[in-house]
Design an enzyme around this catalytic site. Sequence first.
Site: not given
Lengths: 172, 129
Positions: A30, A46, A33-35
């Site tokens: 994840h 983050i 994707d973040h970010f």
Amino acid sequence: MRWMWIDRVIELVPRQRLVAVKTVSLSEEHLHDHFPAHDGLPALPIMPASLIIEGAAQAAGILVGHAEGFAEKVVLAKMNRAELSRDATPGCTLRYTASLTQIDRAGASAQVRVELAQPATGPMAFETIGAVELMFSHLDQNMAGVEFPAHNFVFGENLRTILRASGVPCDP
Amino acid sequence: MNRDEIFNKVREVLVDALAVDDDDVTPDASLTRDLGAESIDFLDIVFKLEQAFSFKIGQGELFPENVAQDPRYVQAGKVTPEGLAALKARLPHVDFAAFAADPQLKKVAEVFTVDTLVNFVERKLGAGR
């Protein structure tokens, strides 16, 4: 992805306090994707605040579950308050100190101090970055009298594996 | 502690537990219908009242339990006369007069008002003297 947001329990004082740690790693999907990188800007991985709160809830939930010998199905029922003042990025370690505020047959309340150690300041240089206040329900004691399966699906194999690895007895 | 002082502390508890404004917490306000309380909030209120007034509240002492599951007390979604009598006996701080006219189980939570909590605390503190 498995829904485990603590790596290890490092201290447990029954019915009082549980301390757990989690290291943030870029191997976690994840964070890509973040970010992600975009428009010439570098990636900014983050850990989402919601997952930090989930880690806090898992630490506190284990403390609540342990109080009744893992006989109750302990579910997060309410987040009274959550404050986080700093981002957790790969290489950081989060430390959750959960304290049991109140507990009775129907459920429990707990507060969790969230601390962060950053790579630049060293692995043990924790600073407090926030606090979370939570309420847990003992699912089988719900006021509506709704019945749930006998099997304790809350404290499943993954959580028990973490507890065993941490030296916390959790098996009947 | 007089009734006004109890009310003020109860209001603080409800503002904290339910994230409502001070002005919303009037004596007649229903915890569920007017202040938006859900089931877990009842436990939160119990915990916060215990802390605010330094007493212990027993299971079923402030809010009812084991009523909905008892067929003597609830039939066809309505609280029976026997059930109503049991509720009144267990919860003397609650005014069931309006509820008795249309005793639908799903509306039983609405009988709990801010005044109900003040009554409860007043009785509890009085009993401890």
